[in-house]
Design a protein around this motif. Structure first.
Motif, PDB file in Angstrom:
ATOM      1  N   GLU A 159      47.042  51.571  26.099  1.00 42.22           N
ATOM      2  CA  GLU A 159      47.845  51.391  24.893  1.00 42.22           C
ATOM      3  C   GLU A 159      47.551  50.044  24.226  1.00 42.22           C
ATOM      4  O   GLU A 159      47.581  48.997  24.895  1.00 42.22           O
ATOM      5  CB  GLU A 159      49.330  51.440  25.253  1.00 42.22           C
ATOM      6  CG  GLU A 159      49.826  52.810  25.676  1.00 42.22           C
ATOM      7  CD  GLU A 159      50.167  53.676  24.482  1.00 42.22           C
ATOM      8  OE1 GLU A 159      50.966  53.254  23.628  1.00 42.22           O
ATOM      9  OE2 GLU A 159      49.614  54.787  24.388  1.00 42.22           O
ATOM     10  N   ILE A 160      47.284  50.072  22.923  1.00 39.64           N
ATOM     11  CA  ILE A 160      47.133  48.839  22.148  1.00 39.64           C
ATOM     12  C   ILE A 160      48.457  48.408  21.513  1.00 39.64           C
ATOM     13  O   ILE A 160      48.739  47.211  21.430  1.00 39.64           O
ATOM     14  CB  ILE A 160      46.022  48.994  21.099  1.00 39.64           C
ATOM     15  CG1 ILE A 160      44.655  49.035  21.805  1.00 39.64           C
ATOM     16  CG2 ILE A 160      46.050  47.859  20.076  1.00 39.64           C
ATOM     17  CD1 ILE A 160      43.477  49.249  20.885  1.00 39.64           C
ATOM     18  N   PRO A 161      49.319  49.335  21.035  1.00 39.22           N
ATOM     19  CA  PRO A 161      50.610  48.909  20.479  1.00 39.22           C
ATOM     20  C   PRO A 161      51.444  48.136  21.498  1.00 39.22           C
ATOM     21  O   PRO A 161      51.466  48.473  22.680  1.00 39.22           O
ATOM     22  CB  PRO A 161      51.288  50.232  20.113  1.00 39.22           C
ATOM     23  CG  PRO A 161      50.165  51.196  19.927  1.00 39.22           C
ATOM     24  CD  PRO A 161      49.135  50.801  20.933  1.00 39.22           C
ATOM     25  N   HIS A 162      52.116  47.084  21.026  1.00 32.24           N
ATOM     26  CA  HIS A 162      52.994  46.273  21.868  1.00 32.24           C
ATOM     27  C   HIS A 162      54.247  45.914  21.089  1.00 32.24           C
ATOM     28  O   HIS A 162      54.211  45.782  19.870  1.00 32.24           O
ATOM     29  CB  HIS A 162      52.292  44.978  22.306  1.00 32.24           C
ATOM     30  CG  HIS A 162      51.322  45.155  23.415  1.00 32.24           C
ATOM     31  ND1 HIS A 162      50.070  45.680  23.201  1.00 32.24           N
ATOM     32  CD2 HIS A 162      51.402  44.884  24.745  1.00 32.24           C
ATOM     33  CE1 HIS A 162      49.413  45.722  24.357  1.00 32.24           C
ATOM     34  NE2 HIS A 162      50.196  45.252  25.299  1.00 32.24           N
ATOM     35  N   ARG A 163      55.339  45.734  21.812  1.00 27.13           N
ATOM     36  CA  ARG A 163      56.587  45.301  21.173  1.00 27.13           C
ATOM     37  C   ARG A 163      56.585  43.781  21.042  1.00 27.13           C
ATOM     38  O   ARG A 163      57.387  43.073  21.641  1.00 27.13           O
ATOM     39  CB  ARG A 163      57.794  45.768  21.993  1.00 27.13           C
ATOM     40  CG  ARG A 163      57.950  47.258  22.029  1.00 27.13           C
ATOM     41  CD  ARG A 163      59.312  47.744  22.505  1.00 27.13           C
ATOM     42  NE  ARG A 163      59.929  47.031  23.578  1.00 27.13           N
ATOM     43  CZ  ARG A 163      59.955  47.441  24.849  1.00 27.13           C
ATOM     44  NH1 ARG A 163      59.336  48.566  25.203  1.00 27.13           N
ATOM     45  NH2 ARG A 163      60.576  46.748  25.759  1.00 27.13           N
ATOM     46  N   ARG A 164      55.628  43.303  20.250  1.00 27.38           N
ATOM     47  CA  ARG A 164      55.517  41.871  19.998  1.00 27.38           C
ATOM     48  C   ARG A 164      55.409  41.654  18.500  1.00 27.38           C
ATOM     49  O   ARG A 164      54.776  42.427  17.781  1.00 27.38           O
ATOM     50  CB  ARG A 164      54.271  41.297  20.685  1.00 27.38           C
ATOM     51  CG  ARG A 164      54.279  41.462  22.198  1.00 27.38           C
ATOM     52  CD  ARG A 164      52.969  41.034  22.806  1.00 27.38           C
ATOM     53  NE  ARG A 164      52.920  41.272  24.238  1.00 27.38           N
ATOM     54  CZ  ARG A 164      51.835  41.096  24.989  1.00 27.38           C
ATOM     55  NH1 ARG A 164      50.710  40.709  24.427  1.00 27.38           N
ATOM     56  NH2 ARG A 164      51.878  41.324  26.288  1.00 27.38           N
ATOM     57  N   ALA A 165      56.018  40.569  18.026  1.00 27.60           N
ATOM     58  CA  ALA A 165      56.018  40.295  16.592  1.00 27.60           C
ATOM     59  C   ALA A 165      54.595  40.192  16.046  1.00 27.60           C
ATOM     60  O   ALA A 165      54.302  40.695  14.953  1.00 27.60           O
ATOM     61  CB  ALA A 165      56.800  39.007  16.308  1.00 27.60           C
TER      62      ALA A 165
END
Length: 268
Positions: A159-165
Motif C-alpha cells: 500500500e502506498i496510501p497513508h494516513r499522513r498529512a
C-alpha cells in the motif's frame, strides 16, 4: 489520525464501465510511471521462494497492476521467472488483454468478476494486492487473509496510501499528472478522453478517491491486529515498509506465508 472508511467513487456499481476503466487506466499509468513498487520486488521474491512457488494470483488488479514491468524485473534482475493471473471484481478486460499480449502470455487474466473474500480453492497462486487492501473494511480485510490461509496460499499486500498529512497533500499532484498523461495511456480510447477532458470525471475522481484512500489506509498496528484476529496457526506474518521514489514515499507491506512452505505448488 483515526481510520475513516468513506466510499471511493470508482468502486461503486453505478459508475459506467467506460468511466471506471478510464480511472483505473489512468491510475495504473501514473503508478507505473515511477515504478513506485520497485523496492518491494526483492522482498516479494523472498516470500515466493519461502512459499515454494512462482505462480502469482493478483487480486483487485484494476488496470493491470504493476505486473507488466514487475514480471520482467523478476525474470531479468531477480532471475526468478513468474507467471501471473490478473483478477478484479470489475475486470478491465481490454487493459488485461493488452497486458497479456505485451507479456507474451506470461501474464494472463480471469475475465469474470472475482470475489476477493471468497476465492475458489481451485484458483491457486501466491496472492498479491497493490494499492487495494484499504478498499476493505476490517471484517472484509480479515476475510481476505483468512481465505488465503484456508486455501494454504501466501498473500502479500502493498500500500502506498497513508494516513499522513504529507501523503494526503501529495495526492493533489495526481490529477494534474493525469491530465497531462491520459493521451499517452495505451490502448488509446476516445472514451478515456471524454471522461477526462469533456467530462472531468477522471481527474476529480482521482483526487477524491486519492484522499479517501489515505484516510482508509491501515497502520502497521492495525495490520498486525488483523492477523491476530484470524485462525492461522501455521502462518508467519511480516509487517513493515519500504521507501520508494525521489520523495522517499513509504510503501507499507503485509506478507503472510505458510510456515512450512508447503503451499501453491499447483498453479491457478
Amino acid at each position: 489520525m483515526r481510520r475513516i472508511h468513506f466510499i471511493e467513487i470508482h468502486d461503486q456499481a453505478w459508475v459506467p464501465e467506460s468511466a471506471r476503466d478510464a480511472v483505473t487506466d489512468a491510475l495504473q499509468f501514473v503508478f507505473n510511471l515511477g515504478r513506485l513498487y520497485a523496492p518491494v520486488v526483492p522482498r516479494l521474491h523472498k516470500a515466493l521462494v519461502r512459499a515454494g512457488t512462482n505462480h502469482i494470483l493478483d487480486l483487485c488488479s484494476g488496470g493491470g497492476g504493476p505486473w507488466l514491468w514487475m514480471q520482467r524485473e523478476f525474470e531479468s534482475n531477480e532471475n526468478f521467472p513468474v507467471s501471473v493471473c490478473l483478477t478484479d471484481k470489475y475486470p478491465n478486460r481490454s487493459a488485461f488483454e493488452r497486458v497479456r499480449e505485451l507479456s507474451g502470455g506470461k501474464i494472463d487474466y480471469v475475465a469474470e468478476p472475482v470475489d476477493v473474500t471468497n476465492i475458489p480453492p481451485e484458483r491457486r497462486g501466491f496472492r498479491t494486492m497493490f494499492t487495494s487492501f484499504h478498499h476493505f473494511r476490517p471484517q472484509e480485510a480479515r476475510a481476505i487473509l483468512q481465505n488465503a490461509v484456508d486455501n494454504e496460499q501466501g498473500i502479500a499486500v502493498f500500500e502506498i496510501p497513508h494516513r499522513r498529512a504529507l501523503t494526503i497533500l501529495e495526492t493533489l499532484f495526481v490529477p494534474p499528472v493525469a491530465l497531462l498523461t491520459v493521451p499517452f495511456v495505451r490502448p488509446f480510447r476516445w472514451s478515456r478522453l471524454l471522461w477526462t477532458y469533456l467530462i472531468p470525471f477522471v481527474p476529480l475522481v482521482m483526487l477524491f478517491d486519492g484522499i479517501v484512500s489515505c484516510l482508509r489506509a491501515y497502520s502497521h498496528a492495525e495490520l498486525r491486529e488483523l492477523t491476530e484476529g484470524i485462525c492461522a496457526p501455521n502462518y508467519e506474518w511480516e509487517v513493515g515498509e519500504a521507501l520508494t521514489g525521489p520523495l522517499r514515499l513509504p510503501v507499507t507491506y503485509l506478507i503472510g506465508c505458510p510456515a512450512s512452505g508447503r503451499s501453491m505448488l499447483r498453479p491457478y
